[in-house]
Scaffold this motif. Structure first.
Motif, PDB file in Angstrom:
ATOM      1  N   GLY A 365     -25.662 -25.090 -24.343  1.00 26.73           N
ATOM      2  CA  GLY A 365     -25.761 -24.393 -25.864  1.00 26.73           C
ATOM      3  C   GLY A 365     -26.437 -23.007 -25.545  1.00 26.73           C
ATOM      4  N   ASP A 366     -26.574 -22.611 -24.622  1.00 25.76           N
ATOM      5  CA  ASP A 366     -27.179 -21.173 -24.573  1.00 25.76           C
ATOM      6  C   ASP A 366     -25.987 -20.112 -24.843  1.00 25.76           C
ATOM      7  OD1 ASP A 366     -28.954 -19.079 -24.113  1.00 25.76           O
ATOM      8  OD2 ASP A 366     -28.337 -18.918 -21.919  1.00 25.76           O
ATOM      9  N   LEU A 393     -20.170 -16.213 -29.637  1.00 22.77           N
ATOM     10  CA  LEU A 393     -20.882 -15.976 -30.888  1.00 22.77           C
ATOM     11  C   LEU A 393     -21.911 -14.967 -30.966  1.00 22.77           C
ATOM     12  CD1 LEU A 393     -21.383 -19.748 -32.504  1.00 22.77           C
ATOM     13  CD2 LEU A 393     -19.829 -18.345 -32.975  1.00 22.77           C
ATOM     14  N   GLU A 394     -21.893 -14.037 -31.884  1.00 26.83           N
ATOM     15  CA  GLU A 394     -22.692 -12.966 -31.822  1.00 26.83           C
ATOM     16  C   GLU A 394     -24.098 -13.470 -32.468  1.00 26.83           C
ATOM     17  OE1 GLU A 394     -22.521  -9.927 -30.976  1.00 26.83           O
ATOM     18  OE2 GLU A 394     -20.534 -10.546 -30.155  1.00 26.83           O
ATOM     19  N   SER A 395     -25.354 -12.912 -32.161  1.00 29.12           N
ATOM     20  CA  SER A 395     -26.475 -13.548 -32.594  1.00 29.12           C
ATOM     21  C   SER A 395     -26.553 -14.026 -33.975  1.00 29.12           C
ATOM     22  CB  SER A 395     -27.681 -12.467 -32.020  1.00 29.12           C
ATOM     23  OG  SER A 395     -27.601 -11.247 -32.778  1.00 29.12           O
ATOM     24  N   GLU A 396     -26.091 -12.926 -34.896  1.00 26.96           N
ATOM     25  CA  GLU A 396     -25.878 -13.273 -36.392  1.00 26.96           C
ATOM     26  C   GLU A 396     -25.192 -14.462 -36.796  1.00 26.96           C
ATOM     27  OE1 GLU A 396     -27.777 -11.562 -38.717  1.00 26.96           O
ATOM     28  OE2 GLU A 396     -28.748 -10.544 -37.011  1.00 26.96           O
ATOM     29  N   ASP A 397     -24.338 -14.751 -36.100  1.00 25.84           N
ATOM     30  CA  ASP A 397     -23.557 -15.942 -36.270  1.00 25.84           C
ATOM     31  C   ASP A 397     -24.273 -17.068 -35.902  1.00 25.84           C
ATOM     32  OD1 ASP A 397     -21.021 -14.442 -36.896  1.00 25.84           O
ATOM     33  OD2 ASP A 397     -20.326 -14.186 -34.835  1.00 25.84           O
ATOM     34  N   LEU A 401     -25.385 -20.237 -38.276  1.00 26.10           N
ATOM     35  CA  LEU A 401     -25.178 -21.556 -38.082  1.00 26.10           C
ATOM     36  C   LEU A 401     -26.373 -22.483 -38.017  1.00 26.10           C
ATOM     37  CD1 LEU A 401     -23.054 -23.668 -37.137  1.00 26.10           C
ATOM     38  CD2 LEU A 401     -23.162 -23.006 -34.937  1.00 26.10           C
ATOM     39  N   LYS A 402     -27.464 -21.838 -37.498  1.00 23.25           N
ATOM     40  CA  LYS A 402     -28.907 -22.439 -37.441  1.00 23.25           C
ATOM     41  C   LYS A 402     -29.236 -22.837 -39.054  1.00 23.25           C
ATOM     42  CE  LYS A 402     -30.781 -21.313 -32.971  1.00 23.25           C
ATOM     43  NZ  LYS A 402     -31.668 -20.596 -32.157  1.00 23.25           N
TER      44      LYS A 402
END
Length: 460
Positions: A365-366, A393-397, A401-402
């Protein structure tokens, strides 16, 4: 310990015995060479014994194998590599049927791939996962390949009865009455020959100091490596061999022992350039059992409880992904600091291992592709490899999601596993087994621990 063998024998008796065993059958020999005193004596004896035989008697191959765990002490590795090159050259010049080879763990099973990639905790006496993967399996795979090629093999080892009462007992247990060879404890169709089994420690050094090395090395250099030493690490082919953590010829990263006397001894003897390795090893040891750095479930999602009835708590699993990232960063920083006197760009971890770790982390999941990010952070540039980007997935995505998982009270790790599963099956016309895999993920014990605990239905 005084002389044993040479009180009643000459070195010529030893050579004659080796020649008789060699000529007694057509089984090839596999000789374990660790670079240490005992294995050096054995290989030296074999060189002299074969050299005095006629060419038509040299009918079968002798394979000298050295086990490289990929975490060897750099100073010892340099010594071993030098010895192997000289042996190969001498064997060619003397026209001996001696073949020199290194055996190494499969890239999917190296120390760093298991520790940093899969999160195995640093080895300890009760969980010495490293021995099988780094030493026993590579050596045994080589021997088994020769068994399949020739039918049977003879494994020649530098083991001595005087090393310990346990060693003597093991050797006597597998002895065949009236025969020189012993049955191998694990490997089918393999036998063990121990030409120096009756040597004492004094016999070993007497031979090394009085008999010139046949491949042109200087045994005085070997003696220098042993000053204030605890011994050597032999070729390991079964679990009866003790840890080599206190040995000059062990792994530099060994955490099975409390204190690494090997690295410390070399540094105190003038090899200060090894200091970063000792600092890293000690840091790894100090953080091995900290609960904050360990997951509260096993890699397969199962959970278990430890402690007494009044104080039960979740048992520990692999290192968390965050701690694995910290270990990788520390290791690369140590690699950057290391000033090897003969190899300016000495690798503590290979590019192939980094690729394998990256692959494992992605499946874990990294999604941030941390291996590349950490490498670039330490070295200021990307690793030199031609590999596709794995970020989907970009960091903002990921942040979004988190946030959604938190709001909906759904475990982010669960969503990661399901998305990764979809990603693995993406593009296939028929996605066989995906429903079974989804069901397996949804039924992992860690997700249902509260219910399991209430029902007192958990793994002990």
């Amino acid at each position: 310990m005084g002389l044993h063998y040479f009180l009643n024998h000459k070195k010529e008796d030893l050579y004659k015995n080796v020649q008789e065993v060699y000529k007694s059958d057509d089984r090839p020999w596999v000789v374990g060479f660790s670079g240490g005193k005992d294995s050096t004596v054995v290989v030296q004896i074999i060189f002299y014994a074969l050299s005095s035989m006629s060419k038509n008697e040299l009918t079968k191959p002798v394979y000298i194998i050295s086990s490289d765990t990929m975490v060897e002490n750099p100073k010892i590795l340099e010594h071993i590599d030098t010895q192997l090159l000289k042996m190969k050259k001498a064997a060619n010049e003397l026209e001996l049927p001696i073949h020199v080879e290194k055996v190494m763990p499969n890239i999917t099973n190296t120390f760093w791939v298991n520790l940093i990639g899969r999160g195995y905790p640093a080895p300890r006496q009760k969980f010495r996962w490293c021995t099988d993967r780094l030493k026993i399996d590579p050596a045994n795979n080589f021997i088994l390949n020769k068994v399949s090629e020739f039918g049977e093999t003879v494994v020649v080892l530098g083991v001595r009865k005087s090393e310990s009462s346990t060693r003597a007992q093991v050797m006597n247990t597998h002895k065949i009455e009236g025969k020189i060879l012993r049955r191998h404890t694990k490997l089918p169709n393999s036998y063990v020959y121990a030409p120096i089994e009756d040597f004492s420690l004094d016999d070993v050094w007497t031979y090394l100091m009085q008999v010139p090395n046949p491949w042109g090395a200087d045994n005085a250099d070997l003696l220098a490596l042993y000053q204030d030493s605890q011994g050597e690490c032999p070729l390991v082919i079964d679990n009866s061999t003790p840890s080599c953590g206190n040995s000059r010829f062990g792994c530099w990263v060994c955490t099975v022992v409390q204190e690494d006397k090997s690295l410390k001894g070399f540094i105190e003897s003038g090899d200060e350039w090894l200091t970063p390795l000792l600092k890293f090893r000690n840091w790894l040891m100090e953080n091995r059992d900290k609960e904050d750095y360990r997951e509260k479930k096993r890699a397969n999602g199962s959970v278990y409880l430890i402690g007494d009835e009044d104080n039960k708590r979740l048992g520990l699993g692999p290192y968390t992904l965050e701690h694995r990232k910290e270990i990788l960063r520390k290791l690369l920083e140590t690699e950057k600091q290391l000033q090897h006197p003969h190899q300016p760009k000495y690798e503590l971890i290979t590019i192939e291992e980094l690729k394998e770790i990256r692959k494992i982390w992605f499946e874990k999941g990294d999604w941030e592709d941390s291996v590349l990010a950490i490498y670039e952070e330490v070295y200021g540039h990307r690793p030199n490899w031609d590999i596709e980007e794995s970020k989907f997935l970009e960091s903002e995505d990921i942040k979004l999601l988190k946030k959604l998982c938190h709001e909906e009270e759904v475990e982010f790790e669960l969503v990661q596993k399901l998305v990764n599963l979809e990603f693995q099956h993406y593009g296939y016309k028929h996605r066989y087994g995906i429903l079974k895999d989804i069901n397996r993920i949804l039924n992992e014990e860690w997700l249902h621990f509260d219910q399991l605990q209430q029902g007192d239905n958990y793994a002990d």
